[in-house]
Motif scaffolding. Structure first.
Motif, PDB file in Angstrom:
ATOM      1  N   MET A  13      87.225  67.159  -5.015  1.00 60.44           N
ATOM      2  CA  MET A  13      86.334  67.852  -4.075  1.00 60.44           C
ATOM      3  C   MET A  13      87.059  68.976  -3.328  1.00 60.44           C
ATOM      4  SD  MET A  13      83.646  66.449  -4.867  1.00 60.44           S
ATOM      5  CE  MET A  13      82.521  67.199  -3.706  1.00 60.44           C
ATOM      6  N   ILE A  14      88.254  68.684  -2.828  1.00 60.81           N
ATOM      7  CA  ILE A  14      88.973  69.758  -2.119  1.00 60.81           C
ATOM      8  C   ILE A  14      89.482  70.790  -3.126  1.00 60.81           C
ATOM      9  CG2 ILE A  14      90.895  70.330  -0.582  1.00 60.81           C
ATOM     10  CD1 ILE A  14      90.673  67.612   0.693  1.00 60.81           C
ATOM     11  N   ASP A  34      94.469  68.870 -13.344  1.00 62.19           N
ATOM     12  CA  ASP A  34      94.092  67.490 -13.015  1.00 62.19           C
ATOM     13  C   ASP A  34      94.451  66.618 -14.216  1.00 62.19           C
ATOM     14  OD1 ASP A  34      91.942  66.450 -10.621  1.00 62.19           O
ATOM     15  OD2 ASP A  34      92.300  65.055 -12.273  1.00 62.19           O
ATOM     16  N   GLN A 102     105.162  62.575  -9.761  1.00 58.54           N
ATOM     17  CA  GLN A 102     104.771  63.369 -10.937  1.00 58.54           C
ATOM     18  C   GLN A 102     104.552  64.833 -10.555  1.00 58.54           C
ATOM     19  OE1 GLN A 102     101.113  61.515 -12.199  1.00 58.54           O
ATOM     20  NE2 GLN A 102     102.082  59.549 -12.623  1.00 58.54           N
ATOM     21  N   ILE A 119      98.169  68.339   0.738  1.00 57.58           N
ATOM     22  CA  ILE A 119      96.990  67.885   1.502  1.00 57.58           C
ATOM     23  C   ILE A 119      96.788  66.374   1.361  1.00 57.58           C
ATOM     24  CG2 ILE A 119      94.487  68.167   1.805  1.00 57.58           C
ATOM     25  CD1 ILE A 119      94.640  70.982   0.858  1.00 57.58           C
ATOM     26  N   ASN A 121      96.705  62.470   1.401  1.00 58.01           N
ATOM     27  CA  ASN A 121      96.968  61.485   2.456  1.00 58.01           C
ATOM     28  C   ASN A 121      97.797  60.313   1.948  1.00 58.01           C
ATOM     29  OD1 ASN A 121      95.907  62.329   4.906  1.00 58.01           O
ATOM     30  ND2 ASN A 121      93.818  61.704   4.358  1.00 58.01           N
ATOM     31  N   MET A 144      99.225  70.319   5.216  1.00 51.84           N
ATOM     32  CA  MET A 144      98.056  70.817   5.951  1.00 51.84           C
ATOM     33  C   MET A 144      97.374  69.665   6.678  1.00 51.84           C
ATOM     34  SD  MET A 144      94.706  71.102   6.550  1.00 51.84           S
ATOM     35  CE  MET A 144      93.969  70.184   5.220  1.00 51.84           C
ATOM     36  N   HIS A 176      98.691  63.579  11.466  1.00 54.69           N
ATOM     37  CA  HIS A 176      97.290  63.879  11.170  1.00 54.69           C
ATOM     38  C   HIS A 176      96.358  62.797  11.724  1.00 54.69           C
ATOM     39  CE1 HIS A 176      93.782  65.202   9.239  1.00 54.69           C
ATOM     40  NE2 HIS A 176      93.816  64.386   8.200  1.00 54.69           N
TER      41      HIS A 176
HETATM   42  O1  TXD Z   1      93.855  66.953   6.533  1.00 55.48           O
HETATM   43  C1  TXD Z   1      94.144  66.479   5.458  1.00 55.48           C
HETATM   44  N1  TXD Z   1      95.375  66.563   5.009  1.00 55.48           N
HETATM   45  C2  TXD Z   1      93.107  65.822   4.637  1.00 55.48           C
HETATM   46  C3  TXD Z   1      93.542  65.016   3.525  1.00 55.48           C
HETATM   47  C4  TXD Z   1      91.728  65.992   4.880  1.00 55.48           C
HETATM   48  C5  TXD Z   1      90.797  65.476   4.016  1.00 55.48           C
HETATM   49  C6  TXD Z   1      91.152  64.729   2.815  1.00 55.48           C
HETATM   50  N2  TXD Z   1      92.549  64.496   2.678  1.00 55.48           N
HETATM   51  C7  TXD Z   1      93.089  63.915   1.447  1.00 55.48           C
HETATM   52  O2  TXD Z   1      93.067  64.912   0.422  1.00 55.48           O
HETATM   53  C8  TXD Z   1      92.333  62.775   0.818  1.00 55.48           C
HETATM   54  O3  TXD Z   1      92.623  61.561   1.483  1.00 55.48           O
HETATM   55  C9  TXD Z   1      92.909  62.800  -0.577  1.00 55.48           C
HETATM   56  O4  TXD Z   1      94.185  62.147  -0.615  1.00 55.48           O
HETATM   57  C10 TXD Z   1      93.136  64.278  -0.854  1.00 55.48           C
HETATM   58  C11 TXD Z   1      92.157  64.901  -1.833  1.00 55.48           C
HETATM   59  O5  TXD Z   1      90.834  64.742  -1.373  1.00 55.48           O
HETATM   60  P1  TXD Z   1      89.599  65.027  -2.356  1.00 55.48           P
HETATM   61  O6  TXD Z   1      88.364  64.797  -1.577  1.00 55.48           O
HETATM   62  O7  TXD Z   1      89.779  66.318  -3.063  1.00 55.48           O
HETATM   63  O8  TXD Z   1      89.811  63.828  -3.390  1.00 55.48           O
HETATM   64  P2  TXD Z   1      89.223  63.663  -4.865  1.00 55.48           P
HETATM   65  O9  TXD Z   1      87.910  64.369  -5.002  1.00 55.48           O
HETATM   66  O10 TXD Z   1      89.325  62.221  -5.164  1.00 55.48           O
HETATM   67  O11 TXD Z   1      90.261  64.464  -5.783  1.00 55.48           O
HETATM   68  C12 TXD Z   1      91.528  63.993  -6.101  1.00 55.48           C
HETATM   69  C13 TXD Z   1      91.839  64.425  -7.517  1.00 55.48           C
HETATM   70  C14 TXD Z   1      90.923  63.781  -8.579  1.00 55.48           C
HETATM   71  O12 TXD Z   1      90.282  64.801  -9.325  1.00 55.48           O
HETATM   72  C15 TXD Z   1      91.890  62.968  -9.432  1.00 55.48           C
HETATM   73  O13 TXD Z   1      91.540  62.969 -10.827  1.00 55.48           O
HETATM   74  C16 TXD Z   1      93.186  63.711  -9.209  1.00 55.48           C
HETATM   75  O14 TXD Z   1      93.176  64.046  -7.835  1.00 55.48           O
HETATM   76  N3  TXD Z   1      94.385  62.947  -9.524  1.00 55.48           N
HETATM   77  C17 TXD Z   1      95.479  63.521 -10.050  1.00 55.48           C
HETATM   78  N4  TXD Z   1      95.740  64.800 -10.374  1.00 55.48           N
HETATM   79  C18 TXD Z   1      96.944  65.060 -10.899  1.00 55.48           C
HETATM   80  N5  TXD Z   1      97.893  64.111 -11.103  1.00 55.48           N
HETATM   81  C19 TXD Z   1      97.664  62.816 -10.787  1.00 55.48           C
HETATM   82  N6  TXD Z   1      98.597  61.877 -10.996  1.00 55.48           N
HETATM   83  C20 TXD Z   1      96.409  62.483 -10.230  1.00 55.48           C
HETATM   84  N7  TXD Z   1      95.853  61.310  -9.814  1.00 55.48           N
HETATM   85  C21 TXD Z   1      94.606  61.606  -9.372  1.00 55.48           C
END
Ligand code: TXD
Length: 319
Positions: A13-14, A34, A102, A119, A121, A144, A176
């Motif tokens: 989503m982000i 991804d 990774q 970003i 968490n 961030m 945060h």
């Molecule tokens: O202020 C802040 N820092 C934050 C942090 C504010 C809001 C959300 N925050 C955190 O950002 C949230 O707790 C999550 O840890 C991240 C990402 O949030 P998002 O809403 O984008 O999460 P999604 O939609 O689940 O996307 C995560 C993606 C998803 O497409 C997975 O397939 C992918 O991460 N993913 C990976 N990509 C690459 N490599 C690996 N190993 C991997 N594992 C999962």
């Protein structure tokens, strides 16, 4: 001159919102990465097809291989999993720590000169681990959170005072969310500190305390409403502001999770502090004197971040 390349590690989503915003602002060409096959490719194609309509010129691609991020100028990391029912904080920490390992290796191999914005968490611990896993210079790896926390605070204050968000500034420190430390004497409406506004009768101290608490709980409020995920528009906008300051050497003063080397009496940890972000990354950390309660709150925040770091070290002793 070559166009900037922006790699988005994580296309959820982000990640998708980051790609959209970076395209609209023409910050450079964008690579979405991804592990989920099809997701980065699909989002890249969808956003690219809005280019002719919106009138932006950016090339977008989606990849499942780190080679695709080669030579990126900026990497924004959202990869990871969110906390699911039944999962403990340590379970989440363990999974996302592996993801950071990774991602760190991928960035070190293909984009060692990038400015990296984390970003994922729990933010302050993940950015600390990512810097260690990647081995990139500490000034080039930031987290961030503060821009988002202050954006939330500014929104609530503008609503309360019925003034434009443009004239509200906020100064936040610390980890945060829950342990965020808002400095009300440095947060203003058109330069007038909130502490003075309370004296001027704009709102009571109790009301201001409620707004601060709502800001700290800002992420949970949105999770409660969305039910199936967390905030993404404002987090993405916040990271883009940081990326833009780096790419355009704007030297914006922004609250970021930065590596402390003695500032605020701390070292070898990441926590939210005001930073100057320019072409060299974190060019300066601004250290202010904390007074009474502010100091206690900041120390509490540091303690909770250190607790997370220790939990990471218990899982990955090489950190
Ligand atoms: O202020 C802040 N820092 C934050 C942090 C504010 C809001 C959300 N925050 C955190 O950002 C949230 O707790 C999550 O840890 C991240 C990402 O949030 P998002 O809403 O984008 O999460 P999604 O939609 O689940 O996307 C995560 C993606 C998803 O497409 C997975 O397939 C992918 O991460 N993913 C990976 N990509 C690459 N490599 C690996 N190993 C991997 N594992 C999962």
């Amino acid at each position: 001159m070559a166009r900037n390349k922006i790699a988005l590690i994580g296309s959820g989503m982000i990640g998708g919102t980051l790609a959209h915003l970076a395209s609209l602002k023409e910050l450079g060409d964008i690579v979405l990465f991804d592990i989920a096959e099809g997701t980065p490719q699909g989002k890249a194609l969808d956003i690219a097809q809005s280019g002719p309509v919106e009138g932006f010129d950016a090339h977008l691609s989606g990849v499942n291989d780190y080679a695709g991020i080669e030579g990126a100028d900026v990497c924004i990391v959202t990869a990871g999993v969110p906390r699911k029912p039944g999962m403990s904080r340590d379970d989440l920490l363990g999974i996302n720590l592996k993801v950071m390992e990774q991602v760190g290796a991928g960035i070190a191999k293909y984009a060692p000169d990038a400015f990296v914005i984390c970003i994922t968490n729990p933010l302050d611990a993940m950015v600390w681990a990512l810097q260690k896993f990647s081995g990139l210079p500490k000034a080039k790896v930031v987290g961030m959170a503060g821009v988002l926390d202050s954006g939330r605070f500014r929104t609530f204050l503008a609503d309360e005072f019925k003034v434009s968000v443009e004239d509200v500034t906020a100064f936040v420190l610390g980890g945060h969310g829950d342990t965020m430390v808002p400095l009300t004497r440095y947060s203003t409406v058109a330069g007038i500190p909130l502490t003075d506004l309370v004296k001027m009768g704009w709102c009571s101290q109790e009301r201001l305390d409620e707004i601060v608490q709502r800001t700290r709980d800002g992420g949970a409020e949105i999770v409660g409403l969305l039910k199936t995920g967390s905030a993404y528009y404002a987090p993405a906008a916040s990271a883009i502001e940081m990326a833009e300051s780096y790419l355009k050497d704007k030297k914006r003063v922004l609250p970021c999770a930065a590596n402390l080397s003695g500032q605020y009496g701390q070292r070898d940890m990441y926590v939210g502090v005001p930073c100057v972000i320019g072409a060299d990354g974190v060019e300066r950390i601004i250290e202010i004197d904390l007074e009474g309660d502010e100091k206690a709150q900041f120390e509490k925040s540091v303690g909770s971040v250190r607790g997370l770091m220790e939990a990471c070290q218990a899982i990955a002793p090489n950190l």
